[in-house]
Design a protein around this motif. Structure first.
Motif, PDB file in Angstrom:
ATOM      1  N   UNK A 100      -2.998  24.733  -1.563  1.00  0.00           N
ATOM      2  CA  UNK A 100      -3.637  23.904  -2.580  1.00  0.00           C
ATOM      3  C   UNK A 100      -2.872  22.732  -2.249  1.00  0.00           C
ATOM      4  N   UNK A 101      -3.776  21.663  -2.352  1.00  0.00           N
ATOM      5  CA  UNK A 101      -3.424  20.312  -1.989  1.00  0.00           C
ATOM      6  C   UNK A 101      -3.430  19.288  -3.128  1.00  0.00           C
ATOM      7  N   UNK A 102      -2.465  19.302  -4.096  1.00  0.00           N
ATOM      8  CA  UNK A 102      -2.732  18.179  -5.034  1.00  0.00           C
ATOM      9  C   UNK A 102      -2.716  16.926  -4.625  1.00  0.00           C
ATOM     10  N   UNK A 103      -3.609  16.029  -4.897  1.00  0.00           N
ATOM     11  CA  UNK A 103      -3.585  14.481  -4.526  1.00  0.00           C
ATOM     12  C   UNK A 103      -2.836  13.690  -5.675  1.00  0.00           C
ATOM     13  N   UNK A 104      -2.054  13.043  -4.999  1.00  0.00           N
ATOM     14  CA  UNK A 104      -1.145  11.996  -6.054  1.00  0.00           C
ATOM     15  C   UNK A 104      -1.888  10.831  -6.232  1.00  0.00           C
ATOM     16  N   UNK A 105      -1.943  10.168  -7.597  1.00  0.00           N
ATOM     17  CA  UNK A 105      -2.362   9.105  -7.908  1.00  0.00           C
ATOM     18  C   UNK A 105      -2.165   8.098  -6.788  1.00  0.00           C
ATOM     19  N   UNK A 106      -2.967   6.917  -6.551  1.00  0.00           N
ATOM     20  CA  UNK A 106      -2.603   6.027  -5.548  1.00  0.00           C
ATOM     21  C   UNK A 106      -1.879   4.982  -6.157  1.00  0.00           C
ATOM     22  N   UNK A 107      -0.970   4.465  -5.472  1.00  0.00           N
ATOM     23  CA  UNK A 107      -0.464   3.142  -6.177  1.00  0.00           C
ATOM     24  C   UNK A 107      -0.988   1.959  -5.816  1.00  0.00           C
ATOM     25  N   UNK A 108      -0.488   0.941  -6.357  1.00  0.00           N
ATOM     26  CA  UNK A 108      -1.288  -0.515  -6.093  1.00  0.00           C
ATOM     27  C   UNK A 108      -1.282  -0.763  -4.606  1.00  0.00           C
ATOM     28  N   UNK A 109       0.029  -0.477  -3.932  1.00  0.00           N
ATOM     29  CA  UNK A 109       0.315  -1.047  -2.571  1.00  0.00           C
ATOM     30  C   UNK A 109      -0.678  -0.046  -1.521  1.00  0.00           C
ATOM     31  N   UNK A 110      -0.732   1.198  -1.785  1.00  0.00           N
ATOM     32  CA  UNK A 110      -1.530   2.002  -0.938  1.00  0.00           C
ATOM     33  C   UNK A 110      -2.921   1.703  -1.077  1.00  0.00           C
ATOM     34  N   UNK A 111      -3.387   1.301  -2.451  1.00  0.00           N
ATOM     35  CA  UNK A 111      -4.807   0.945  -2.378  1.00  0.00           C
ATOM     36  C   UNK A 111      -5.065  -0.365  -1.585  1.00  0.00           C
ATOM     37  N   UNK A 112      -4.226  -1.276  -1.723  1.00  0.00           N
ATOM     38  CA  UNK A 112      -4.496  -2.433  -0.811  1.00  0.00           C
ATOM     39  C   UNK A 112      -4.339  -2.067   0.607  1.00  0.00           C
ATOM     40  N   UNK A 113      -3.513  -1.014   1.079  1.00  0.00           N
ATOM     41  CA  UNK A 113      -3.321  -0.963   2.524  1.00  0.00           C
ATOM     42  C   UNK A 113      -4.810   0.001   2.804  1.00  0.00           C
ATOM     43  N   UNK A 114      -5.319   0.859   1.861  1.00  0.00           N
ATOM     44  CA  UNK A 114      -6.681   1.364   2.209  1.00  0.00           C
ATOM     45  C   UNK A 114      -7.634   0.391   2.277  1.00  0.00           C
ATOM     46  N   UNK A 115      -7.739  -0.579   1.354  1.00  0.00           N
ATOM     47  CA  UNK A 115      -8.634  -1.649   1.541  1.00  0.00           C
ATOM     48  C   UNK A 115      -8.711  -2.219   2.884  1.00  0.00           C
ATOM     49  N   UNK A 116      -7.503  -2.728   3.649  1.00  0.00           N
ATOM     50  CA  UNK A 116      -7.235  -3.173   4.725  1.00  0.00           C
ATOM     51  C   UNK A 116      -7.648  -2.527   5.663  1.00  0.00           C
ATOM     52  N   UNK A 117      -7.501  -1.452   5.709  1.00  0.00           N
ATOM     53  CA  UNK A 117      -8.035  -0.210   6.648  1.00  0.00           C
ATOM     54  C   UNK A 117      -9.570  -0.145   6.864  1.00  0.00           C
ATOM     55  N   UNK A 118     -10.130  -0.061   5.418  1.00  0.00           N
ATOM     56  CA  UNK A 118     -11.676  -0.101   5.457  1.00  0.00           C
ATOM     57  C   UNK A 118     -12.343  -1.307   5.992  1.00  0.00           C
ATOM     58  N   UNK A 119     -11.461  -2.481   5.876  1.00  0.00           N
ATOM     59  CA  UNK A 119     -11.964  -3.814   6.337  1.00  0.00           C
ATOM     60  C   UNK A 119     -12.081  -3.872   7.867  1.00  0.00           C
ATOM     61  N   UNK A 120     -11.026  -3.114   8.403  1.00  0.00           N
ATOM     62  CA  UNK A 120     -11.013  -3.023   9.876  1.00  0.00           C
ATOM     63  C   UNK A 120     -11.977  -2.081  10.323  1.00  0.00           C
ATOM     64  N   UNK A 121     -12.065  -1.051   9.650  1.00  0.00           N
ATOM     65  CA  UNK A 121     -13.294  -0.188  10.141  1.00  0.00           C
ATOM     66  C   UNK A 121     -14.650  -0.948   9.945  1.00  0.00           C
ATOM     67  N   UNK A 122     -14.907  -1.672   8.937  1.00  0.00           N
ATOM     68  CA  UNK A 122     -16.029  -2.627   9.076  1.00  0.00           C
ATOM     69  C   UNK A 122     -16.060  -3.351  10.130  1.00  0.00           C
ATOM     70  N   UNK A 123     -15.080  -4.069  10.453  1.00  0.00           N
ATOM     71  CA  UNK A 123     -15.257  -5.170  11.430  1.00  0.00           C
ATOM     72  C   UNK A 123     -15.545  -4.190  12.857  1.00  0.00           C
ATOM     73  N   UNK A 124     -14.912  -3.284  13.122  1.00  0.00           N
ATOM     74  CA  UNK A 124     -15.242  -2.540  14.247  1.00  0.00           C
ATOM     75  C   UNK A 124     -16.835  -1.964  14.373  1.00  0.00           C
ATOM     76  N   UNK A 125     -17.200  -1.843  13.300  1.00  0.00           N
ATOM     77  CA  UNK A 125     -18.681  -1.621  13.185  1.00  0.00           C
ATOM     78  C   UNK A 125     -19.665  -2.632  13.629  1.00  0.00           C
TER      79      UNK A 125
END
Length: 186
Positions: A100-125
């Motif tokens: 069983x893998x509980x998912x911890x809440x995302x903190x603000x810093x991690x959310x911003x990192x994920x937004x950056x990563x998603x932007x990078x994926x978009x640029x690659x596409x």
């Protein structure tokens, strides 16, 4: 109509760029659990690296929990190790052959990192879509140079290729906006 760009092939390749982008986005963790989050994990099993979904069933019993049911009891520790070492920040809890893998809440810093990563994926596409456009335009130039197409045909086909590219990039951008809203949602 004379030769020139192969629009079916160009559309297939642009759709492929969108499809690859959707897969990239699915692997990003938002606030909710998703079985796709574990897709990138490879397990050392039977002497080789195998995708997790080839040694276990991944389910989402509740919004903040992922359950991994390992088929072969002897593989439980290998699956646990693969999940812990995946850099996804998960700490599975062993329960027999189920992790069983509980998912911890995302903190603000991690959310911003994920937004950056998603932007990078978009640029690659977007870059992939532009490469497809370039290939189509090159085919048109060659057809014009070889005398297979007149200037009017080249112009109309290049406008069609540009529209195809614009539509693909618009789809990528809307998927990005959607994903970023999902990531930032608390």
């Amino acid at each position: 109509m004379s030769s020139g760009a192969d629009f079916k092939d160009l559309q297939r390749r642009m759709d492929g760029a969108i499809s690859a982008y959707r897969n990239d986005l699915a692997s990003l963790r938002t606030g909710r659990a998703s079985s796709n989050l574990l897709d990138p994990i490879q397990v050392q099993a039977y002497g080789s690296a195998m995708p997790l979904n080839q040694v276990a069933t991944v389910t989402v019993p509740e919004p903040r929990m992922i359950a991994v049911s390992v088929w072969d009891k002897s593989m439980v520790n290998a699956v646990d190790r693969a999940i812990r070492e995946s850099n996804l920040g998960f700490n599975p809890i062993m329960d027999g052959t189920t992790l069983r893998i509980p998912l911890p809440e995302l903190n603000e810093q991690r959310r911003k990192e994920l937004v950056k990563i998603s932007t990078g994926y978009a640029e690659n596409a977007r870059v992939a879509a532009r490469h497809v456009r370039r290939d189509g335009m090159d085919a048109l130039k060659k057809a014009e140079k070889d005398g297979d197409l007149g200037q009017d045909d080249v112009r109309s086909q290049s406008e069609r290729i540009q529209k195809m590219t614009d539509d693909t990039i618009a789809t990528i951008d809307s998927l990005l906006t959607e994903k970023q809203a999902e990531i930032m949602q608390v």
